[in-house]
Design a protein around this motif. Structure first.
Motif, mmCIF file in Angstrom:
data_model
loop_
_atom_site.group_PDB
_atom_site.id
_atom_site.type_symbol
_atom_site.label_atom_id
_atom_site.label_comp_id
_atom_site.label_asym_id
_atom_site.label_seq_id
_atom_site.Cartn_x
_atom_site.Cartn_y
_atom_site.Cartn_z
ATOM 1 N N CYS A 1 0.881 -1.143 0.127
ATOM 2 C CA CYS A 1 -0.015 -0.127 0.095
ATOM 3 C C CYS A 1 0.849 1.283 0.184
ATOM 4 C CB CYS A 1 -0.919 0.278 1.008
ATOM 5 S SG CYS A 1 -0.374 -0.316 2.591
ATOM 6 N N ASN B 1 3.898 2.502 1.361
ATOM 7 C CA ASN B 1 4.300 3.292 2.438
ATOM 8 C C ASN B 1 6.104 3.903 1.342
ATOM 9 O OD1 ASN B 1 3.039 0.616 3.050
ATOM 10 N ND2 ASN B 1 2.775 2.104 5.348
ATOM 11 N N TYR C 1 4.428 5.457 5.922
ATOM 12 C CA TYR C 1 2.494 5.772 5.932
ATOM 13 C C TYR C 1 2.643 5.264 4.757
ATOM 14 C CZ TYR C 1 3.795 8.237 10.323
ATOM 15 O OH TYR C 1 4.304 8.142 11.584
ATOM 16 N N SER C 2 1.400 5.254 4.937
ATOM 17 C CA SER C 2 0.453 4.347 3.310
ATOM 18 C C SER C 2 0.108 5.474 3.079
ATOM 19 C CB SER C 2 -0.661 3.092 3.935
ATOM 20 O OG SER C 2 -1.578 3.203 2.796
ATOM 21 N N LEU C 3 0.488 5.467 1.157
ATOM 22 C CA LEU C 3 -0.176 6.320 0.196
ATOM 23 C C LEU C 3 -1.722 6.418 0.291
ATOM 24 C CD1 LEU C 3 1.137 8.942 -1.118
ATOM 25 C CD2 LEU C 3 0.946 7.030 -3.007
ATOM 26 N N GLY C 4 -2.632 4.770 0.115
ATOM 27 C CA GLY C 4 -3.301 4.154 -0.082
ATOM 28 C C GLY C 4 -3.596 3.229 -0.082
#
Lengths: 531, 173
Positions: free
Chosen positions: A205, A207, B158-161
């Motif tokens: 996803c 990261n 951190y996840s982009l989506g």
């Protein structure tokens, strides 16, 4: 003093991706397996938290715990001793799962010609078996590790990839389209990264943190292999630093001895022993394990252990593209160029693969602007503009095996009294000529992307890739190699070697997948021995 | 009003907490502009730090918690920071220096404080204070360099989506 604590059919030293996947395969066939791991267990969420709190985010080792009883090379530590003209640098993790806790998941196969470099081009070494011999084990490794990739990557295959290639970022799409106009085919990387939910792990996803740690296990790592080994019934003993290999009158290995962190010694016996403790730590252990009969160390009657060290002494370029591509969206290593991996010129100059970086560039861009005295609105605008256009490339360049390039025992010792590794390392003209050609290709690519602000790395500097190979090289010639094509030591019939060290050539790709495939092949010979 | 609250089930404690939260929200800009946190010894130095920070970040609504954390770290790493930040602020004010010429003017006319603008910028934008082995992280996801690109990129880890969202052309590209 030594106490016999443990015995198993197969004793494996090292719980990295190769040792653990071999352990799983052996245990599933009903063989009892003990793995001895020098370091502690590693917890993913702990590493993610440490990464987020760590100041030096470009140091991929920083979030991992350091243990002085199982030391490893770190920025600013002196674990490696140097003797050669080129300092040898590497980073690896001594802990359950090993170094694939931080990698970019690149899971390439070699090309068929990489197995016959000497007979085809008159340079380097031939493998003791062919690409076709390894093909089924490549597939077995790909299924275990969850590999996704495109078909057009130069390595023939009998079955499709377990997963479709990862979705291409906008940067990948734009670079691919524009470079196709000047004759360069850009390929989505072959990676142990999920393009869908696979084997209980989620799809990527974005990261963008494949190194130093994927926070969600969308990228495969050795910690997952170690879990699989334990589920299959293998026993892992952690914080067990093997320091001696013991042989009998028949030259067979009888036991290995390990220290706990407080230097309590234990002896572990078995029928078969596998050394899978990294291409530097394994030769170090063999060189340390001397006896009257093997005065130069276990498996080292021909003085070949630790020699023929190869890596990828890369060169790099960075430039600004003439359109906003915004690297940093999606995985960090996403796409590459394959066309320079093999060719008629390979007898004269090194082959290479070209990797494009897709790492988030914001921190580097910001630091540079601040150092130029840019503040306020100009700084904010500059961060956005420069982050949107910057692009970095490097070449994964081949190095020929040279017996002088080697791992030795140093004179410094760690807290358990075990010697640090010492290196002689150099880069020959064959590889340097490959880097000269790489700079020409870099220039063409930069021009094809309207590049400005083109910055080449100093041609006398090399960025090593941690693709540590050759030090335990396999081959048919007993005089110049450490083990045969089964991975079996030439000197000890029940000692097998595994990991990237056994690969006799480094080729132009990351070495993990090939080391796993060879290890899974070696496991079958072990199973035959015990049948 | 009391009867309304009791009907909706709000307890006295919940009501107090909500009131405090609402009150502190309205106080934030005021607190940052003129109130020195209790942890800070020299309120003049803190005011000077805020004034210089607003110039360097082009932001007059800086987060108070991060401001306090950054100021305390800068003081911890540099004994002379509190004195010198006042000097830098006075210099900027007296000479009406635009931020675009700040570094050049400081280096030419006040070299004894030339290290402060990059240190303050590094703190706000990169979330880092100090150098070499003493470098300290005071912010990561809130660092202003990531805020500057937040519509396109997420801070690493951190996840982009959802899977594949990176295929889309970024809005500004």
């Amino acid at each position: 003093m030594a106490q016999q604590t443990t015995s198993a059919d197969v004793v494996i030293v090292g719980s990295g991706v190769v040792g653990s996947l071999m352990a799983e395969k052996l245990a599933l066939s009903g063989i009892s397996v003990v793995i001895l791991e020098g370091g502690p267990r590693i917890d993913r969420n702990h590493v993610v938290a440490r990464f987020r709190h760590e100041a030096n985010k470009s140091d991929f080792m920083a979030p991992y715990p350091y243990n002085d009883w199982a030391p490893e090379p770190r920025k600013n530590n002196d674990y490696f001793q140097q003797e050669g003209p080129v300092p040898y640098s590497a980073s690896y993790i001594r802990g359950v799962g090993g170094t694939t806790w931080h990698w970019a998941g690149m899971a390439w196969r070699y090309l068929p010609n990489d197995f016959q470099l000497q007979s085809k081009y008159g340079v380097g070494r031939d493998w003791p078996f062919s690409y076709d011999d390894l093909e089924p084990f490549y597939y077995e490794a790909e299924v275990k590790m969850g590999v996704s990739g495109p078909l057009n990557n130069g390595s023939p295959r009998n079955k499709p990839f377990p997963m479709e290639p990862i979705a291409r970022s906008w940067a990948h799409q734009r670079v691919q389209e524009r470079l196709s106009q000047i004759g360069y085919e850009v390929t989505t990387n072959t990676v142990a990264r999920n393009s869908r939910n696979y084997d209980g792990r989620p799809a990527c996803c974005g990261n963008n943190n494949c190194m130093p740690i994927c926070p969600i296990d969308a990228q495969y790592h050795g910690g997952i292999s170690a879990q699989a080994a334990e589920r299959a019934g293998a026993k892992i003993i952690t914080e067990a630093v093997v320091y001696k290999i013991e042989h009998g009158a028949d030259d067979k290995i009888q036991a290995v001895h390990y220290y706990t962190p407080d230097k309590e010694s234990h002896r572990v016996t078995g029928k078969i022993f596998v050394l899978a403790a990294n291409a530097i730590e394994t030769p170090k252990l063999m060189l340390m394990s001397t006896s009257d009969k093997f005065a130069n160390g276990i498996g080292n009657s021909n003085d070949m252990v630790g020699r023929h060290l190869c890596d990828h002494p890369r060169t790099k370029v960075s430039f600004d593209v003439d359109e906003e591509i915004w690297p940093g969206r999606g995985p960090v290593s996403e796409y590459s160029i394959q066309s320079e991996r093999d060719g008629d010129w390979r007898g004269e100059e090194a082959a290479f693969r070209i990797d494009f970086s897709n790492s988030n560039p914001v921190a580097g861009v910001t630091s540079k602007l601040i150092s130029q005295g840019v503040y306020g609105k100009d700084l904010i605008a500059g961060i956005r503009q420069q982050s949107s256009v910057t692009l970095g490339l490097k070449n994964i360049v081949e190095q020929l095996s040279d017996p002088n390039n080697r791992v030795m025992l140093g004179d410094r010792r760690d807290s358990l009294g075990i010697p640090n590794p010492k290196f002689y390392f150099s880069v020959d003209d064959y590889t340097r000529r490959g880097n000269v050609r790489a700079r020409r290709v870099f220039q063409e690519i930069a021009e094809g992307l309207g590049g400005t602000n083109i910055k080449f790395m100093d041609e006398n500097k090399f960025s090593l890739a941690n693709h540590i190979t050759g030090t335990l090289g396999m081959g048919n010639d007993r005089a110049t190699t450490v083990c045969n094509g089964e991975g079996r030591s030439h000197d000890h019939e029940n000692l097998f070697l595994a990991g990237t060290g056994v690969l006799p050539t480094v080729a132009t790709v990351n070495s993990t997948l090939t080391a796993v495939a060879v290890g899974l092949r070696t496991a079958e010979f072990i199973m035959e021995d015990l049948a | 009003m009391n009867s309304n609250h009791s009907k909706s089930g709000v307890t006295r404690r919940g009501f107090l907490a909500a009131s405090l939260a609402a009150g502190s929200l309205t106080l934030i800009p005021h607190a940052l502009a003129s109130t020195t946190p209790q942890s800070v010894a020299d309120s003049d130095a803190y005011r000077a730090f805020i004034a210089v920070s607003q110039q360097i970040t082009a932001n007059t609504a800086l987060k108070p918690a991060m401001a306090e954390r950054l100021y305390l770290a800068l003081v911890r790493h540099d004994d002379s920071f509190a004195e010198r930040i006042k000097q830098l602020d006075s210099f900027i004010t007296a000479e009406a220096i635009a931020v675009s010429e700040l570094q050049a003017r400081v280096e030419a006319e006040a070299p004894e404080v030339k290290d402060l603008p990059p240190a303050i910028a590094t703190g706000w934008f990169e979330g880092l204070v100090g150098s070499g082995k003493d470098v300290e992280l005071i912010a990561f996801s809130e660092a202003l360099m990531y805020v500057a690109v937040a519509d396109v990129l997420k801070p690493p880890s951190y996840s982009l989506g959802e899977y594949g969202i990176w295929q889309n052309k970024p809005a500004k590209a």
